[in-house]
Scaffold this motif. Structure first.
Motif, mmCIF file in Angstrom:
data_model
loop_
_atom_site.group_PDB
_atom_site.id
_atom_site.type_symbol
_atom_site.label_atom_id
_atom_site.label_comp_id
_atom_site.label_asym_id
_atom_site.label_seq_id
_atom_site.Cartn_x
_atom_site.Cartn_y
_atom_site.Cartn_z
ATOM 1 N N ARG A 33 -8.639 12.482 28.636
ATOM 2 C CA ARG A 33 -8.944 11.643 29.815
ATOM 3 C C ARG A 33 -7.943 10.494 29.879
ATOM 4 O O ARG A 33 -7.604 9.920 28.834
ATOM 5 C CB ARG A 33 -10.362 11.095 29.712
ATOM 6 C CG ARG A 33 -10.706 10.104 30.807
ATOM 7 C CD ARG A 33 -11.973 9.353 30.532
ATOM 8 N NE ARG A 33 -13.142 10.051 31.016
ATOM 9 C CZ ARG A 33 -14.360 9.524 31.048
ATOM 10 N NH1 ARG A 33 -14.567 8.300 30.609
ATOM 11 N NH2 ARG A 33 -15.379 10.220 31.504
ATOM 12 N N ILE A 34 -7.509 10.164 31.088
ATOM 13 C CA ILE A 34 -6.625 9.009 31.293
ATOM 14 C C ILE A 34 -7.116 8.231 32.508
ATOM 15 O O ILE A 34 -7.710 8.803 33.421
ATOM 16 C CB ILE A 34 -5.148 9.436 31.488
ATOM 17 C CG1 ILE A 34 -4.997 10.455 32.628
ATOM 18 C CG2 ILE A 34 -4.568 9.976 30.203
ATOM 19 C CD1 ILE A 34 -3.565 10.754 32.996
ATOM 20 N N LYS A 35 -6.841 6.908 32.492
ATOM 21 C CA LYS A 35 -7.201 6.034 33.608
ATOM 22 C C LYS A 35 -5.925 5.639 34.328
ATOM 23 O O LYS A 35 -4.995 5.104 33.704
ATOM 24 C CB LYS A 35 -7.936 4.807 33.089
ATOM 25 C CG LYS A 35 -8.440 3.881 34.179
ATOM 26 C CD LYS A 35 -9.155 2.695 33.567
ATOM 27 C CE LYS A 35 -9.644 1.736 34.634
ATOM 28 N NZ LYS A 35 -10.314 0.566 34.051
ATOM 29 N N THR A 36 -5.865 5.897 35.624
ATOM 30 C CA THR A 36 -4.677 5.600 36.421
ATOM 31 C C THR A 36 -5.094 5.408 37.883
ATOM 32 O O THR A 36 -6.280 5.454 38.200
ATOM 33 C CB THR A 36 -3.633 6.731 36.285
ATOM 34 O OG1 THR A 36 -2.472 6.394 37.035
ATOM 35 C CG2 THR A 36 -4.181 8.049 36.745
ATOM 36 N N THR A 37 -4.114 5.200 38.742
ATOM 37 C CA THR A 37 -4.425 5.080 40.172
ATOM 38 C C THR A 37 -4.750 6.457 40.756
ATOM 39 O O THR A 37 -4.361 7.496 40.196
ATOM 40 C CB THR A 37 -3.240 4.470 40.933
ATOM 41 O OG1 THR A 37 -2.094 5.298 40.759
ATOM 42 C CG2 THR A 37 -2.935 3.073 40.437
#
Length: 205
Positions: A33-37
């Protein structure tokens, strides 16, 4: 003119955009999982899912194509050995985007991009049961024999119940008789005590 070129440039040049895809896809396969725009997540999802479809078939050709974007050997082997085999029976849709709201400062839409961990279960067709006439006849014979045995056992059970009832009545009667005898004895003892008290009073007088 940019006809039929439907992708987001993300305000970057070709080399910068390629580096972004490489770093973000490696982070996605490493952590899950990654957090980005939201804009970046949509573009990275498009690249990551193509890499997973390549990794489903472990061939030298596919490994060379995937290694062009993923240079980390540990992540490359994880993709081919652990991540891709989970989605063998799934045709696309290996990732999901979860919206988080706007970021403070520039107000960009943020989102999580994560791998779907549920394994796709292929539905198997149920086999129709073939009913054989011989087995049906055997079952009917067994049922009839059970009914006959139950009929034979019923009178035996009734006799046993009657005998148990008689034995219970006798026990109850004996208990009642014992109580009556005890009551008579106690009354006789009380009468004797009363007579003894009267005699003592007469003597005193």
């Amino acid at each position: 003119m940019r006809h039929l070129k439907s992708f987001n440039k993300l305000n970057r040049t070709h080399s910068e955009r390629k580096a972004l895809y490489k770093n973000m896809s490696i982070a996605l396969f490493k952590h899950g999982r990654i957090k980005t725009t939201k804009a970046k997540a949509k573009e990275i999802r498009r690249v990551a899912e193509k890499l997973i479809t390549r990794a489903k078939e472990r061939t030298l050709h596919n490994m060379r194509i995937v290694s062009k974007l993923i240079h980390d050997k540990a992540i490359l082997m994880k993709l081919f050995d652990e991540i891709a085999p989970v989605y063998v029976d799934r045709n696309g849709g290996y990732t999901r985007i979860i919206k988080l709201g706007r970021r403070k400062g520039d107000g960009a839409d943020m989102a999580y991009l994560e791998l779907i961990q549920e394994q796709h279960v292929s539905r198997k067709k149920k086999k129709k049961k073939i009913i054989e006439p011989e087995k049906v006849a055997e079952k009917e014979v067994v049922k009839e024999t059970k009914k006959v045995e139950e009929k034979k056992e019923k009178p035996k059970k009734e006799k046993l119940e009657e005998t148990t009832k008689v034995d219970l009545k006798e026990e109850v009667d004996t208990i009642k008789k014992g109580k009556k005898d005890d009551g008579k004895k106690q009354e006789e003892i009380k009468i004797k005590k009363g007579e003894a008290k009267i005699d003592k009073k007469g003597k005193n007088k």
